[in-house]
Design an enzyme around this catalytic site. Structure first.
Site, PDB file in Angstrom:
ATOM      1  N   CYS A 131       8.762 -16.581 -15.020  1.00 53.02           N
ATOM      2  CA  CYS A 131       9.128 -15.336 -14.513  1.00 53.02           C
ATOM      3  C   CYS A 131      10.488 -15.232 -13.798  1.00 53.02           C
ATOM      4  CB  CYS A 131       8.112 -14.918 -13.232  1.00 53.02           C
ATOM      5  SG  CYS A 131       8.222 -13.246 -12.704  1.00 53.02           S
ATOM      6  N   HIS A 232       3.060 -15.675 -15.854  1.00 52.04           N
ATOM      7  CA  HIS A 232       2.685 -16.761 -14.882  1.00 52.04           C
ATOM      8  C   HIS A 232       1.623 -17.619 -15.331  1.00 52.04           C
ATOM      9  CE1 HIS A 232       5.074 -15.437 -11.427  1.00 52.04           C
ATOM     10  NE2 HIS A 232       4.990 -14.207 -11.989  1.00 52.04           N
ATOM     11  N   GLU A 234       0.901 -20.462 -14.465  1.00 56.63           N
ATOM     12  CA  GLU A 234       0.056 -21.227 -13.390  1.00 56.63           C
ATOM     13  C   GLU A 234      -1.115 -20.449 -12.880  1.00 56.63           C
ATOM     14  OE1 GLU A 234       2.456 -18.076 -11.180  1.00 56.63           O
ATOM     15  OE2 GLU A 234       2.638 -19.371 -12.893  1.00 56.63           O
TER      16      GLU A 234
END
Length: 257
Positions: A131, A232, A234
């Site tokens: 990001c 993202h 994660e």
């Protein structure tokens, strides 16, 4: 868990030998814990989980005053670097005034990441941008950002707010490093960005786009592993392929030191 096999990944964590040391950049801002409400250096644990589940050792790098020589020293101690998500980068770094809806920048973090990234590029250190990390890479290479995506796409579909991620399919260039990890598409990528890459920086190539044509990933072409995604990963740790790619590149890098 210390060992995990992702749905399509290689299971890097099961390999023997020392874990690659991955530096993770962090926030420095107001936070709360227990009775304390003060400035803190921190990062959401999802980023740490992505690295550790893929077989790496996460080392947090807090925003601080740092010379270029000190950044080089830090990079020399690492096997890989991850630039994590966070607040807007100071637009003066790419020659613009702030948009009316821009966030207050963390200039100390901006400076630290710029120096760490430059040192990592000079050292051929594998790195992954997430990001804000993708935006920092583009700025580091002389590119610019779209400061407020709703001005371009007409609504807030890329950042709904209130920590609500937008699942979206992202088309990937299969000739890229990213493509070698995830194929031609990432389904339900977790989007949460109100800014995006505009003018592309020197030495970068676009490796993924959204259905609207917004840049969702870039790579540094003359680098062994210089990958950055705007979404993202994660947030979707059932699929570790991008993190495993970084860890595998870090293992190879360690072997050359």
């Amino acid at each position: 868990p210390s060992t995990v096999q992702s749905q399509t990944g290689s299971g890097c964590a099961a390999l023997s030998g020392p874990k690659p040391r991955i530096g993770l950049t962090t926030y420095r801002q107001q936070g709360k814990t227990g009775v304390w409400d003060t400035e803190m250096a921190m990062i959401p644990a999802f980023y740490i989980e992505g690295i550790t589940r893929a077989g790496g050792l996460a080392i947090m790098l807090p925003p601080q005053q740092l010379s270029s020589a000190e950044a080089k020293d830090i990079v020399s101690s690492l096997d890989g670097l991850m630039l994590c998500g966070g607040r807007d980068i100071d637009p003066s770094r790419y020659g613009q005034s702030p948009h009316a809806k821009a966030e207050q920048p963390d200039k100390l973090r901006d400076d630290l990441e710029e120096k760490l990234l430059s040192a990592a590029i000079d050292a051929d250190l594998p790195f992954l941008g997430i990001c804000r990390g993708a935006q920092m890479l583009n700025i580091n290479r002389g590119g610019t950002l779209i400061q407020y995506l709703p001005d371009v796409v007409g609504d807030n579909r890329y950042q709904l707010g209130n920590a609500q991620f937008t699942p979206a399919d992202v088309e990937v260039d299969t000739s890229s490093i990213l493509g070698s990890l995830v194929g031609d598409k990432v389904s339900n990528a977790a989007l949460y960005h109100h800014q995006a890459i505009d003018e592309l920086g020197k030495g970068l190539k676009i490796t993924a786009k959204s259905e609207d044509g917004i840049v969702e990933a870039v790579e540094l072409t003359d680098h062994p592993f210089g990958v950055a995604v705007q979404w993202h990963p994660e947030q979707t740790l059932d699929d570790l392929r991008i993190f495993e790619g970084l860890i595998e590149a870090a293992r190879k890098y360690r072997g050359t030191k």
